[in-house]
Scaffold this active site. Structure first.
Site, PDB file in Angstrom:
ATOM      1  N   GLY A  33      51.406  26.411  18.449  1.00  0.00           N
ATOM      2  CA  GLY A  33      52.206  27.003  17.478  1.00  0.00           C
ATOM      3  C   GLY A  33      52.174  25.776  16.207  1.00  0.00           C
ATOM      4  N   GLY A  34      52.112  26.396  14.913  1.00  0.00           N
ATOM      5  CA  GLY A  34      51.989  25.434  13.906  1.00  0.00           C
ATOM      6  C   GLY A  34      50.920  24.596  14.047  1.00  0.00           C
ATOM      7  N   ASP A  35      50.819  23.238  13.960  1.00  0.00           N
ATOM      8  CA  ASP A  35      49.735  22.449  14.031  1.00  0.00           C
ATOM      9  C   ASP A  35      49.447  21.664  15.259  1.00  0.00           C
ATOM     10  OD1 ASP A  35      51.842  20.940  14.016  1.00  0.00           O
ATOM     11  OD2 ASP A  35      51.421  19.579  12.263  1.00  0.00           O
ATOM     12  N   GLU A  36      49.931  22.310  16.471  1.00  0.00           N
ATOM     13  CA  GLU A  36      49.711  21.820  17.818  1.00  0.00           C
ATOM     14  C   GLU A  36      48.972  22.624  18.596  1.00  0.00           C
ATOM     15  OE1 GLU A  36      53.424  21.095  19.645  1.00  0.00           O
ATOM     16  OE2 GLU A  36      54.323  19.937  18.060  1.00  0.00           O
TER      17      GLU A  36
END
Length: 191
Positions: A108-111
């Site tokens: 998710g997001g930047d992971e």
């Protein structure tokens, strides 16, 4: 006759059924694959870990969590479309660098998360350091300097509880962020 008594035309009912099946297949795909990068999702990662990390399964195992530092600043400065393109390109680079038969997921997001089976702690650390420098070099020419906070949990034997593996790598990644970002924190568990 049965179709007509139900108030529908056979072709219409077949089309509705096909549309429903296609929608269910799409929902299932999206539950296990990230729409932006086509990588596995967190659910895909946990399901894969549950299957691969059964008690008694051979080790070693390394789980790596990667957080892209300063992605929010990139989104604020250049816009979300640029951030999405950056993540898409990064996912492509990560996929190219992954050893065969290993799992890569966008949480998710930047992971992102990587599962490296059969790779001991020393080899996993060597791999992730090489990958980090290659990614920095490859992405540096892009519009935004890239840096990563990385947490790596390595296990000599397969742990009994896969949720512990995820929690360990996740905690190490957040510790790397708290300690100044752009670094790798690793912990080796002997189990």
């Amino acid at each position: 006759m049965l179709f007509r008594s139900l108030g529908g035309h056979p072709r219409l009912l077949l089309a509705q059924l096909q549309a429903r099946v296609a929608a269910e297949e799409r929902l299932h795909y999206l539950a296990y694959h990230d729409e932006l990068t086509t990588l596995a999702t967190r659910r895909g990662l946990t399901d894969h870990l549950a299957k691969r990390l059964k008690p008694g399964a051979p080790g070693p195992v390394a789980v790596i969590f990667v957080d892209v530092d300063r992605l929010k600043a990139l989104n604020s400065f250049l816009g979300h479309a640029a951030g999405d393109q950056y993540l898409h390109t990064l996912a492509h680079r990560l996929r190219e660098a992954m050893p065969n038969d290993q799992l890569l997921a966008r949480l998710g997001g930047d992971e992102f998360a990587m599962l490296l089976l059969g790779m001991n702690a020393v080899d996993a650390e060597r791999y992730i350091k090489r990958l980090q420098s290659e990614l920095v070099r490859a992405m540096e020419s892009r519009m935004w300097p890239v840096r990563f906070s990385i947490g790596m949990a390595s296990y000599a034997q397969t742990p009994a509880d896969f949720s512990t593996v995820i929690a360990s790598a996740d905690a190490l990644m957040y510790e790397a962020k708290r300690c100044g970002r752009n670094q790798i924190l690793q912990r080796v568990y002997e189990c």
